[in-house]
Design an enzyme around this catalytic site. Structure first.
Site, PDB file in Angstrom:
ATOM      1  N   ASP A  39      27.261  47.128  35.131  1.00  0.00           N
ATOM      2  CA  ASP A  39      28.631  46.650  34.934  1.00  0.00           C
ATOM      3  C   ASP A  39      28.765  45.188  35.354  1.00  0.00           C
ATOM      4  O   ASP A  39      29.439  44.397  34.691  1.00  0.00           O
ATOM      5  CB  ASP A  39      29.614  47.511  35.725  1.00  0.00           C
ATOM      6  CG  ASP A  39      29.818  48.875  35.103  1.00  0.00           C
ATOM      7  OD1 ASP A  39      29.286  49.117  34.000  1.00  0.00           O
ATOM      8  OD2 ASP A  39      30.506  49.715  35.719  1.00  0.00           O
TER       9      ASP A  39
ATOM     10  N   SER B 161      47.307  39.570  46.111  1.00  0.00           N
ATOM     11  CA  SER B 161      47.233  40.333  44.862  1.00  0.00           C
ATOM     12  C   SER B 161      48.578  40.237  44.157  1.00  0.00           C
ATOM     13  O   SER B 161      49.601  40.708  44.682  1.00  0.00           O
ATOM     14  CB  SER B 161      46.893  41.800  45.140  1.00  0.00           C
ATOM     15  OG  SER B 161      47.120  42.587  43.982  1.00  0.00           O
TER      16      SER B 161
END
Length: 377
Positions: free
Chosen positions: A159, A55
């Protein structure tokens, strides 16, 4: 990070609910758009069965292997990636080891679909890298299952569907019963949608939401004796008025929100087609009032932002955005009203201690392959 160029880079957008909060759990309707903020995923192949995750935003590294794709609480964000890979294996597709890097621009825990975007971008990246025989709708389903089945979260497939299929300049109208969808142009003259982050994170609210959902389910069972309908989506306001004597007041209000919000979604789509921003804004206010008074998922900070926005000349509508208990507001206003709106936000910071961020948003495209080494672009 891995000493090599990525072979595939993909991205997927965050999601804004123009109308349709808490309608999905009873086969309702939603009206959404793709946000200009995205999650980017870069992937390259390995020569072993290891899976390495990095990340950029957190500067954190996680690792596992194909044979050990299991949920681990300590892996936090990497579980979303593992969930995608696990679900791909479950449908019979295969892959080898990978290096995966993620970088996101979507604020987390504010109701903008950051996890759905991450899942969709990852699934699209793996499909592209290994030329997997997966249809577009399977990408959506895999992303949804990675959160609900693998991570055990309550989530809505809307979504994920919007993150993949969203189109620039258009809203996407989704029928949760059939998963049919169509697009509606957003072409308001001199009006802009403004997203405002309240600074209040949506933490630990799911249990309260689940209680409301269960209450609605019990209420439907009671009403079925009279209506014989399979979900609240099949009822209208008159049905609930006729059943007033059967339901406690709280239950009636919860159901009323769902029923009327579905009606508002359909009306909102019609108003978009007519380019009627004034009445669209009125619908936004009515939606917020129902979220506050009927479904009871607002909070003082959000209510303040909506009320103060309504006092600014040139603002036509404002409402809570997302599941509630914090997060963001969505405001429809004239662009010339933004300086006056910003002054109200300065007051907000002084009163509540949160620094609110606001920015204009437009409907943007859904997931895409940004770069593929195999295709040379």
């Amino acid at each position: 990070e891995y000493g090599d160029e990525p072979e595939v880079i993909t991205e997927a957008p965050g999601i804004v609910n123009l109308m349709g909060e808490h309608t999905d759990f009873h086969e309702g309707y939603v009206l959404q758009l793709g946000l200009g903020l995205t999650v980017e995923v870069a992937i390259s192949k390995r020569n072993d069965t290891s899976l390495r995750f990095y990340s950029v935003d957190l500067n954190e590294r996680k690792r596992t292997s194909i044979a050990n794709l299991k949920y681990k609480r300590e892996d936090r964000w990497a579980n979303y990636l593992k969930g995608i890979l696990y679900e791909i294996l479950q449908i019979g597709s295969s892959f080898k080891g990978m290096n995966i890097t993620v970088h996101g621009h979507i604020p987390k825990e504010v109701g903008l679909g950051s996890s759905a975007a991450l899942g969709v971008a990852t699934a699209l990246g793996v499909r592209t890298l290994y030329n997997l025989d997966l249809e577009d709708i399977q990408i959506v389903q895999l992303s949804y299952l990675s959160e609900t089945a693998f991570l055990g979260k309550q989530d809505k497939i809307t979504d994920h569907l919007s993150a993949f299929f969203a189109k620039k300049g258009k809203a996407i109208f989704i029928d949760l019963r059939s998963l049919d969808y169509h697009f509606v142009p957003i072409q308001f003259d001199d009006l802009v949608f403004v997203l405002t982050e309240s600074g209040v994170k949506q933490n630990d609210f799911q249990e309260e939401i689940d209680e409301r959902y269960e209450n609605c389910n019990r209420s439907l069972e009671i009403l079925r004796d009279r209506t014989n309908q399979r979900s609240l989506r099949d009822l209208d306001s008159k049905d609930l008025l006729h059943g007033m004597g059967l339901l406690p007041e709280l239950s009636r209000r919860l159901c009323m929100h769902v029923v009327q919000e579905n009606e508002r979604v359909r009306e909102a789509a019609s108003l978009l087609k007519k380019r009627d921003g004034i009445n669209f804004g009125k619908l936004m206010y009515r939606s917020h009032e129902s979220l506050r008074d009927n479904f009871e998922v607002s909070c003082p900070e959000i209510d303040w932002l909506v009320k103060r926005a309504s006092e600014v000349e040139g603002v036509y509508g404002a409402r809570l955005l997302g599941p509630g208990f914090g997060g963001c507001t969505l405001t429809l206003c004239r662009e010339s009203s933004l300086p006056a709106y910003k002054e109200r936000l300065d007051e907000y910071e002084h009163i509540f201690g949160f620094h609110p961020l606001y920015y204009k948003i437009q409907a943007q495209r859904g997931a895409r392959v940004v770069y593929s080494k195999e295709k040379g672009k």
